[in-house]
Design a protein around this motif. Structure first.
Motif, mmCIF file in Angstrom:
data_model
loop_
_atom_site.group_PDB
_atom_site.id
_atom_site.type_symbol
_atom_site.label_atom_id
_atom_site.label_comp_id
_atom_site.label_asym_id
_atom_site.label_seq_id
_atom_site.Cartn_x
_atom_site.Cartn_y
_atom_site.Cartn_z
ATOM 1 N N GLY A 1 43.872 39.582 56.922
ATOM 2 C CA GLY A 1 44.675 40.687 57.475
ATOM 3 C C GLY A 1 44.012 42.040 57.310
ATOM 4 N N TYR A 2 42.726 42.129 57.658
ATOM 5 C CA TYR A 2 41.968 43.367 57.413
ATOM 6 C C TYR A 2 42.167 44.419 58.505
ATOM 7 N N ARG A 3 42.825 44.077 59.597
ATOM 8 C CA ARG A 3 43.146 45.035 60.663
ATOM 9 C C ARG A 3 41.888 45.760 61.168
ATOM 10 N N LYS A 4 40.799 45.027 61.240
ATOM 11 C CA LYS A 4 39.506 45.505 61.778
ATOM 12 C C LYS A 4 38.742 46.424 60.831
ATOM 13 N N TRP A 5 39.212 46.590 59.613
ATOM 14 C CA TRP A 5 38.458 47.416 58.666
ATOM 15 C C TRP A 5 37.849 46.499 57.609
ATOM 16 N N GLY A 6 37.067 45.538 58.092
ATOM 17 C CA GLY A 6 36.618 44.436 57.252
ATOM 18 C C GLY A 6 35.556 44.792 56.234
ATOM 19 N N MET A 7 34.705 45.783 56.517
ATOM 20 C CA MET A 7 33.656 46.104 55.543
ATOM 21 C C MET A 7 34.304 46.592 54.241
ATOM 22 N N THR A 8 35.263 47.501 54.395
ATOM 23 C CA THR A 8 35.956 48.041 53.230
ATOM 24 C C THR A 8 36.890 46.994 52.632
ATOM 25 N N ASN A 9 37.741 46.408 53.462
ATOM 26 C CA ASN A 9 38.753 45.502 52.925
ATOM 27 C C ASN A 9 38.145 44.203 52.399
ATOM 28 N N GLY A 10 37.042 43.743 53.004
ATOM 29 C CA GLY A 10 36.381 42.539 52.492
ATOM 30 C C GLY A 10 35.782 42.794 51.113
ATOM 31 N N THR A 11 35.217 43.984 50.929
ATOM 32 C CA THR A 11 34.628 44.343 49.635
ATOM 33 C C THR A 11 35.739 44.533 48.594
ATOM 34 N N LEU A 12 36.809 45.184 49.013
ATOM 35 C CA LEU A 12 37.970 45.345 48.124
ATOM 36 C C LEU A 12 38.501 43.972 47.704
ATOM 37 N N ALA A 13 38.639 43.076 48.680
ATOM 38 C CA ALA A 13 39.163 41.729 48.392
ATOM 39 C C ALA A 13 38.292 41.023 47.365
ATOM 40 N N ALA A 14 36.971 41.144 47.525
ATOM 41 C CA ALA A 14 36.064 40.460 46.593
ATOM 42 C C ALA A 14 36.318 40.920 45.160
ATOM 43 N N HIS A 15 36.532 42.207 44.979
ATOM 44 C CA HIS A 15 36.779 42.726 43.632
ATOM 45 C C HIS A 15 38.118 42.241 43.093
ATOM 46 N N VAL A 16 39.136 42.259 43.928
ATOM 47 C CA VAL A 16 40.459 41.826 43.454
ATOM 48 C C VAL A 16 40.432 40.328 43.119
ATOM 49 N N LEU A 17 39.818 39.531 43.988
ATOM 50 C CA LEU A 17 39.790 38.077 43.759
ATOM 51 C C LEU A 17 38.937 37.737 42.531
ATOM 52 N N ALA A 18 37.795 38.418 42.399
ATOM 53 C CA ALA A 18 36.951 38.159 41.223
ATOM 54 C C ALA A 18 37.709 38.523 39.950
ATOM 55 N N SER A 19 38.544 39.566 40.011
ATOM 56 C CA SER A 19 39.293 39.965 38.802
ATOM 57 C C SER A 19 40.324 38.895 38.421
ATOM 58 N N TYR A 20 40.917 38.242 39.423
ATOM 59 C CA TYR A 20 41.828 37.123 39.101
ATOM 60 C C TYR A 20 41.064 36.013 38.391
ATOM 61 N N ILE A 21 39.910 35.659 38.961
ATOM 62 C CA ILE A 21 39.155 34.508 38.449
ATOM 63 C C ILE A 21 38.579 34.808 37.071
ATOM 64 N N MET A 22 38.130 36.055 36.867
ATOM 65 C CA MET A 22 37.559 36.430 35.572
ATOM 66 C C MET A 22 38.650 36.769 34.559
ATOM 67 N N LYS A 23 39.892 36.681 35.017
ATOM 68 C CA LYS A 23 41.059 36.983 34.180
ATOM 69 C C LYS A 23 41.012 38.409 33.623
ATOM 70 N N HIS A 24 40.518 39.321 34.454
ATOM 71 C CA HIS A 24 40.595 40.739 34.090
ATOM 72 C C HIS A 24 41.986 41.215 34.498
ATOM 73 N N GLU A 25 42.769 41.612 33.545
ATOM 74 C CA GLU A 25 44.162 41.966 33.859
ATOM 75 C C GLU A 25 44.284 43.371 34.443
ATOM 76 N N ASN A 26 43.174 44.123 34.413
ATOM 77 C CA ASN A 26 43.319 45.550 34.700
ATOM 78 C C ASN A 26 43.089 45.939 36.155
ATOM 79 N N ASN A 27 43.093 44.969 37.083
ATOM 80 C CA ASN A 27 42.904 45.391 38.471
ATOM 81 C C ASN A 27 44.213 45.951 39.017
ATOM 82 N N ARG A 28 44.214 47.242 39.286
ATOM 83 C CA ARG A 28 45.485 47.895 39.593
ATOM 84 C C ARG A 28 45.920 47.719 41.038
ATOM 85 N N TYR A 29 45.150 46.991 41.836
ATOM 86 C CA TYR A 29 45.541 46.844 43.234
ATOM 87 C C TYR A 29 46.194 45.492 43.531
#
Ligand code: FES
Length: 509
Positions: free
Chosen positions: A357-385
């Motif tokens: 659901g990036y609404r055509k802003w995939g460069m930014t939202n894809g990079t944002l998604a990678a950080h949020v998803l990696a934070s789930y997997i690495m169990k970093h609790e501090n991702n505020r998004y």
């Protein structure tokens, strides 16, 4: 204008670039994280995780970087159309500010990575402009400027653009950027492989099985056993009970690259319909201007050639373009509240993570998604998004209204397809490389004749939820107007949510 006067369909980003190729998965494997989809989300997630020593396996149904990421305009900006005023009004200032900050952090990551790793990918800072040439939208641009002020976003209203396009009002956000997406992602991919990433192409994920571990089952019945699955394949390949097809709609858009001697500075997008998005690119010392737009609901509307012709006319009117060297199209998804869905597929399913659901802003939202998803997997609790982007969020207003609109359109297309029975051309009058619709024993049948006179006939009932697919001559695909599934002319799935191919039928039956 006839089709022959346009270039053949291929993105400019593929010009003189050698991407690695990978084998198909031939056996069952075990890994920590299985990423499905080799675009910006999948590759950036793999890059972040592999750096931390996580064992990652990435699969792609086709070749990597050949989906929406390979067909982008590659603008890196926090200016995502008219969005901040609407977010403040509908969801509050905090949500709007969080989205802006999330986008900015993602874009800073791209910039810093390119600088620190010295990646040669044509990264250039550019000012980003929203503009309108329609008096009706002047208020909207001014409201967006007021929203920027509330969020402390640096911007300015303007009455003219540095290019020849006439405007009634514009809004410039300085210090944004553009780049060559495949060169950048090729670097991240190589780095991740050096850190242990395994990649398999032409490997289709069909289903997820959840026992003690989570297992992705491929079309060839191989099993990828893992702790986490990341669905980075655009439409989630596994819907669980998320009902994502009722919560997003797919749009196609078109891009042309015109050869020019006059390099354009700045990145531009208008706010009215039809969309016109503009940026420049230099590849191998040759300058091009990219014009994108003509968005429409996937599987609906006029022929693709007509859309390219509109963009070409716009390019010739406003720019010094000698010829159109490349053209391509892409499909993207929009959510009910315009924010992407990033996180666990459902509240009860933390091992299956999605990003869409990036609404055509995939460069930014894809990079944002990678950080949020990696934070789930690495169990970093501090991702505020996480909460902001959680796929399980639901705010009644305006989502209810949008939910109704999205699904009313689907219902209309469902009914229309059932009555729209035959094409203009009879099957025995088909020219080579042409398709038509016929009927046989009460079924609507799509028939395509290839350049060697082979005939391919399929039942046009979409295997997702039964809408009727329409022919897309540009891509030689059958596209579904309801939720955007796409099938090649033999009926195989190339884009979900459908998983099963169209039923092959014989016209002699
Ligand atoms: Fe849902 Fe075709 S994609 S019915």
């Amino acid at each position: 204008m006839k089709e022959q006067s346009l270039s053949s369909a291929e993105p400019l980003w593929r010009k003189n670039i050698e991407l690695p190729q990978f084998d198909k998965l031939q056996q069952s494997v075990k890994t920590d994280v299985c990423i499905v989809g080799g675009g910006i989300t999948g590759i950036t997630t793999a890059y972040l995780l592999a750096k931390e020593g996580v064992k990652v396996t990435l699969i792609d149904a086709d070749n990597i970087l050949n989906g929406t990421t390979g067909h982008t305009t590659a603008k890196i900006t926090e200016q995502h159309g008219l969005v901040y005023d609407e977010l403040i009004k509908n969801l509050g200032k905090e949500v709007a500010l969080n989205y802006y900050q999330a986008a900015k952090e993602a874009n800073d990551f791209i910039k810093n990575t390119i600088q620190q790793q010295d990646i040669s990918c044509g990264y250039e800072e550019q000012d980003a402009y929203l503009y309108t040439n329609d008096y009706y939208y002047v208020d909207k641009i001014e409201n967006e400027f007021n929203a920027y002020n509330k969020l402390n976003i640096n911007a300015e209203l303007v009455d003219t653009l540095p290019i020849q396009i006439p405007i009634k009002k514009g809004l410039v956000m300085p210090g944004q950027a553009q780049f060559h997406p495949l060169k950048y992602l090729h670097f991240l991919l190589r780095d991740a492989i050096n850190n242990g990433l395994e990649v398999y192409e032409h490997t289709v994920a069909m289903e997820v099985e959840r026992n003690k571990h989570t297992t992705v089952i491929t079309k060839d019945d191989h099993r990828i056993t893992c702790n986490y699955v990341v669905s980075a394949s655009h439409f989630p390949f596994h819907d669980s009970e998320g009902l994502y097809f009722t919560r997003m709609y797919a749009e196609r858009s078109y891009v042309i690259a015109g050869k020019t001697d006059t390099k354009v500075k700045g990145m531009y997008i208008n706010v009215e319909s039809a969309t016109r998005s503009v940026r420049s690119v230099t590849i191998d010392n040759e300058d091009y201007i990219l014009i994108a737009g003509e968005n429409h609901r996937a599987g609906q509307g006029k022929s693709s050639i007509g859309h390219y012709e509109e963009l070409q006319a716009f390019a010739k009117t406003y720019f010094d373009v000698s010829h159109i060297a490349y053209r391509w199209s892409a499909q993207d998804l929009t959510t009910l509240d315009k924010l992407p869905y990033i996180g666990p597929i459902t509240d009860g399913d933390p091992s299956i993570l999605i990003a869409t659901g990036y609404r055509k802003w995939g460069m930014t939202n894809g990079t944002l998604a990678a950080h949020v998803l990696a934070s789930y997997i690495m169990k970093h609790e501090n991702n505020r998004y996480r909460e902001l982007l959680s796929p399980s969020r639901f705010k009644a207003d305006p989502m209810v209204k949008k939910l109704f609109t999205v699904n009313a359109n689907t219902a209309k297309e469902f009914i229309k397809g059932k009555f729209n029975f035959t094409g203009d051309t009879k099957v025995d009058e088909l020219n080579q490389d042409e398709a038509t619709i016929t009927h046989n024993k009460g079924s609507r049948i799509g028939v395509y004749k290839d350049k060697q006179d082979n005939i391919y006939s399929v039942d046009t009932t979409c295997t997702h939820l039964g809408c009727e697919v329409n022919w897309n001559q540009e891509d030689r695909t059958w596209d579904c107007p309801c939720h955007g599934s796409r099938f090649n002319y033999t009926g195989e799935v190339i884009e979900g949510p459908a998983k099963q191919p169209l039923k092959k039928v014989s016209l002699d039956d």
